[in-house]
Design a protein around this motif. Sequence first.
Motif, PDB file in Angstrom:
ATOM      1  N   LEU A  56       6.734   0.010   6.124  1.00 20.04           N
ATOM      2  CA  LEU A  56       6.491   1.377   6.591  1.00 20.04           C
ATOM      3  C   LEU A  56       5.053   1.785   6.283  1.00 20.04           C
ATOM      4  N   ASP A  57       4.622   2.870   6.912  1.00 20.77           N
ATOM      5  CA  ASP A  57       3.249   3.354   6.704  1.00 20.77           C
ATOM      6  C   ASP A  57       3.011   3.813   5.275  1.00 20.77           C
ATOM      7  N   GLY A  58       1.774   3.714   4.851  1.00 21.61           N
ATOM      8  CA  GLY A  58       1.375   4.327   3.597  1.00 21.61           C
ATOM      9  C   GLY A  58       1.310   3.383   2.407  1.00 21.61           C
ATOM     10  N   ALA A  59       0.889   3.949   1.257  1.00 19.58           N
ATOM     11  CA  ALA A  59       0.607   3.135   0.064  1.00 19.58           C
ATOM     12  C   ALA A  59       1.650   3.353  -1.028  1.00 19.58           C
TER      13      ALA A  59
ATOM     14  N   ARG B  49       4.935   5.253   0.307  1.00 20.79           N
ATOM     15  CA  ARG B  49       4.639   5.870   1.603  1.00 20.79           C
ATOM     16  C   ARG B  49       3.610   7.016   1.490  1.00 20.79           C
ATOM     17  N   GLN B  50       2.588   6.792   0.687  1.00 22.39           N
ATOM     18  CA  GLN B  50       1.557   7.815   0.500  1.00 22.39           C
ATOM     19  C   GLN B  50       0.347   7.559   1.401  1.00 22.39           C
ATOM     20  N   MET B  51      -0.085   8.614   2.080  1.00 22.84           N
ATOM     21  CA  MET B  51      -1.357   8.526   2.804  1.00 22.84           C
ATOM     22  C   MET B  51      -2.432   9.007   1.850  1.00 22.84           C
ATOM     23  N   LEU B  52      -3.457   8.192   1.672  1.00 27.29           N
ATOM     24  CA  LEU B  52      -4.532   8.565   0.756  1.00 27.29           C
ATOM     25  C   LEU B  52      -5.558   9.378   1.523  1.00 27.29           C
ATOM     26  N   GLU B  53      -5.854  10.553   0.971  1.00 26.56           N
ATOM     27  CA  GLU B  53      -6.836  11.439   1.626  1.00 26.56           C
ATOM     28  C   GLU B  53      -8.163  11.255   0.909  1.00 26.56           C
TER      29      GLU B  53
ATOM     30  N   LEU C  49     -12.748  -4.598   8.772  1.00 24.03           N
ATOM     31  CA  LEU C  49     -11.643  -4.046   7.991  1.00 24.03           C
ATOM     32  C   LEU C  49     -11.411  -2.592   8.402  1.00 24.03           C
ATOM     33  N   GLY C  50     -10.136  -2.240   8.567  1.00 22.28           N
ATOM     34  CA  GLY C  50      -9.793  -0.926   9.107  1.00 22.28           C
ATOM     35  C   GLY C  50      -9.470   0.118   8.052  1.00 22.28           C
ATOM     36  N   ALA C  51      -8.691   1.112   8.501  1.00 27.39           N
ATOM     37  CA  ALA C  51      -8.436   2.310   7.693  1.00 27.39           C
ATOM     38  C   ALA C  51      -7.761   2.010   6.360  1.00 27.39           C
ATOM     39  N   ARG C  52      -6.836   1.072   6.366  1.00 21.49           N
ATOM     40  CA  ARG C  52      -6.115   0.766   5.123  1.00 21.49           C
ATOM     41  C   ARG C  52      -7.089   0.257   4.042  1.00 21.49           C
ATOM     42  N   HIS C  53      -7.973  -0.653   4.442  1.00 21.07           N
ATOM     43  CA  HIS C  53      -8.908  -1.217   3.477  1.00 21.07           C
ATOM     44  C   HIS C  53      -9.946  -0.176   3.021  1.00 21.07           C
ATOM     45  N   TRP C  54     -10.380   0.659   3.953  1.00 23.98           N
ATOM     46  CA  TRP C  54     -11.321   1.727   3.575  1.00 23.98           C
ATOM     47  C   TRP C  54     -10.666   2.653   2.561  1.00 23.98           C
ATOM     48  N   ALA C  55      -9.439   3.038   2.830  1.00 27.00           N
ATOM     49  CA  ALA C  55      -8.735   3.949   1.907  1.00 27.00           C
ATOM     50  C   ALA C  55      -8.537   3.265   0.556  1.00 27.00           C
ATOM     51  N   ALA C  56      -8.212   1.974   0.595  1.00 28.19           N
ATOM     52  CA  ALA C  56      -7.989   1.212  -0.641  1.00 28.19           C
ATOM     53  C   ALA C  56      -9.243   1.211  -1.499  1.00 28.19           C
TER      54      ALA C  56
ATOM     55  N   VAL D  90      -2.929  -5.747   1.215  1.00 26.99           N
ATOM     56  CA  VAL D  90      -2.551  -6.928   2.004  1.00 26.99           C
ATOM     57  C   VAL D  90      -2.904  -6.633   3.453  1.00 26.99           C
ATOM     58  N   SER D  91      -3.674  -7.499   4.062  1.00 24.75           N
ATOM     59  CA  SER D  91      -4.008  -7.298   5.464  1.00 24.75           C
ATOM     60  C   SER D  91      -2.872  -7.787   6.350  1.00 24.75           C
ATOM     61  N   GLN D  92      -2.458  -6.923   7.256  1.00 33.62           N
ATOM     62  CA  GLN D  92      -1.367  -7.298   8.157  1.00 33.62           C
ATOM     63  C   GLN D  92      -1.799  -8.421   9.096  1.00 33.62           C
ATOM     64  N   SER D  93      -3.059  -8.357   9.511  1.00 29.31           N
ATOM     65  CA  SER D  93      -3.489  -9.336  10.516  1.00 29.31           C
ATOM     66  C   SER D  93      -3.733 -10.729   9.938  1.00 29.31           C
ATOM     67  N   THR D  94      -4.143 -10.825   8.670  1.00 32.50           N
ATOM     68  CA  THR D  94      -4.479 -12.158   8.134  1.00 32.50           C
ATOM     69  C   THR D  94      -3.653 -12.573   6.916  1.00 32.50           C
TER      70      THR D  94
HETATM   71  N1  LIG Z   1      -5.546   6.569   4.213  1.00 33.29           N
HETATM   72  C1  LIG Z   1      -4.529   5.714   4.204  1.00 33.29           C
HETATM   73  N2  LIG Z   1      -3.679   5.689   3.159  1.00 33.29           N
HETATM   74  C2  LIG Z   1      -2.644   4.841   3.155  1.00 33.29           C
HETATM   75  N3  LIG Z   1      -2.373   3.969   4.133  1.00 33.29           N
HETATM   76  C3  LIG Z   1      -3.192   3.964   5.200  1.00 33.29           C
HETATM   77  C4  LIG Z   1      -4.319   4.819   5.283  1.00 33.29           C
HETATM   78  N4  LIG Z   1      -4.935   4.588   6.473  1.00 33.29           N
HETATM   79  C5  LIG Z   1      -4.228   3.617   7.085  1.00 33.29           C
HETATM   80  N5  LIG Z   1      -3.179   3.244   6.333  1.00 33.29           N
HETATM   81  C6  LIG Z   1      -2.154   2.245   6.671  1.00 33.29           C
HETATM   82  O1  LIG Z   1      -2.768   1.122   7.233  1.00 33.29           O
HETATM   83  C7  LIG Z   1      -2.119   0.793   8.444  1.00 33.29           C
HETATM   84  C8  LIG Z   1      -3.004  -0.047   9.295  1.00 33.29           C
HETATM   85  O2  LIG Z   1      -4.246   0.572   9.565  1.00 33.29           O
HETATM   86  P1  LIG Z   1      -5.498  -0.303  10.038  1.00 33.29           P
HETATM   87  O3  LIG Z   1      -5.051  -1.328  11.023  1.00 33.29           O
HETATM   88  O4  LIG Z   1      -6.602   0.616  10.428  1.00 33.29           O
HETATM   89  O5  LIG Z   1      -5.864  -1.007   8.683  1.00 33.29           O
HETATM   90  P2  LIG Z   1      -6.654  -2.325   8.344  1.00 33.29           P
HETATM   91  O6  LIG Z   1      -7.502  -2.006   7.157  1.00 33.29           O
HETATM   92  O7  LIG Z   1      -7.306  -2.947   9.540  1.00 33.29           O
HETATM   93  O8  LIG Z   1      -5.499  -3.252   7.805  1.00 33.29           O
HETATM   94  P3  LIG Z   1      -4.751  -4.488   8.481  1.00 33.29           P
HETATM   95  O9  LIG Z   1      -5.643  -5.686   8.259  1.00 33.29           O
HETATM   96  O10 LIG Z   1      -3.516  -4.557   7.706  1.00 33.29           O
HETATM   97  O11 LIG Z   1      -4.539  -4.146   9.928  1.00 33.29           O
HETATM   98  C9  LIG Z   1      -1.648   2.095   8.961  1.00 33.29           C
HETATM   99  O12 LIG Z   1      -0.565   1.937   9.837  1.00 33.29           O
HETATM  100  C10 LIG Z   1      -1.223   2.805   7.701  1.00 33.29           C
HETATM  101  O13 LIG Z   1       0.096   2.435   7.329  1.00 33.29           O
END
Ligand SMILES: Nc1ncnc2c1ncn2[C@@H]1O[C@H](COP(=O)(O)OP(=O)(O)OP(=O)(O)O)[C@@H](O)[C@H]1O
Length: 316
Positions: A219-222, A235-239, A251-258, A272-276
């Motif tokens: 599910l979405d979130g941390a 399931r926390q969204m980090l602001e 690297l997308g939003a998840r990694h930036w937030a991390a 954990v990256s979903q894509s790799t």
């Molecule tokens: N600010 C955030 N806090 C927590 N989780 C987040 C945040 N932004 C995005 N995510 C989670 O990351 C998911 C994937 O986002 P995105 O594809 O942009 O990330 P990514 O860094 O490219 O990671 P991946 O390699 O897993 O795709 C979102 O569906 C959401 O669950």
Amino acid sequence: MATQRLTKHNSAIIMAAVALHQELGGDALLLLLDGSTDWKRIAEMTSEMGKPVIVAVDLANDLEGAAEAGLKPIALNKEKAPLLERLQHAILEAAADEFIRPNGEVVAVYSGFQQGRLDSISHLQLDERMRRLTSRDLQMIESRVPLQTLKMVVDLAAQIGREGREGKPVGTLFVVGDTRKVLEHSNDSGVDPFRGYNKSYRNLLDAKVQDDAKEVAQLDGAFVVNSEGVIERSRQMLEVTHEDLTMTKGLGARHWAAAAITKKTKAISIVVSQSTGTVRLYQDGNLVMRIEPMDKAVTWQEFAFEPPKSSPSDEN
Ligand SMILES: Nc1ncnc2c1ncn2[C@@H]1O[C@H](COP(=O)(O)OP(=O)(O)OP(=O)(O)O)[C@@H](O)[C@H]1O
């Protein structure tokens, strides 16, 4: 309580492994066993090696008396996992405890084909890339989160990255430590399945909780995890804003937030990256460790067979 009988057959295999170790050398002998056994006898049988003898079983209870006998016990907590995963885990734990050098060698004894019957001996070399998971790397980060918690979450993250869930890749994020501050920057992204449960049902040191976390990871979130390994929220969204971070391209939003949350707090992020399936650790806004999925990292992958489920008794 599970037991591993020291039959004539099993003893002969262990002695053969000791002889192989003497012949080829190595940092340690690793015995991957089905349960408790006569630890004193194992210590006697292996005494001439002069190297650590690691005994790995699934449950900590089954290791009673092993350390007292002079052996190095490792509890795997991986009862239902396939052989290769248990073996990898045992080796990583042994490396993290520094019984095996990062690029050292080990002789491993295990039941490859039939439970309860030791039938396989391998002389293994730690893969170059497995080095990333040794404690020296993790200890650099230890000051803020206990090593035990960190190792456990990293291990879980690597498993999620490697296995996904039901055949689908899964990405997720664990933010460990400095929980109070992390929660100031978090909002629910949906119903939190861990909320309201007693701590013991949220402690990631428990294999069942790890399984629940793997489910929720889809599910979405941390996950917000405290220093003891207890999930405080999921399931926390980090602001967090992230203007002044240097991140790898792609690297997308998840990694930036991390990364960003570790700049704002003293927490460590494990993503954990979903894509790799790659696992990355961030601290103070910086990437401090990267772990490629084990499957690709370990060269002896072709040994990925599972022993049969039944365990006929071995009287030979
Ligand atoms: N600010 C955030 N806090 C927590 N989780 C987040 C945040 N932004 C995005 N995510 C989670 O990351 C998911 C994937 O986002 P995105 O594809 O942009 O990330 P990514 O860094 O490219 O990671 P991946 O390699 O897993 O795709 C979102 O569906 C959401 O669950």
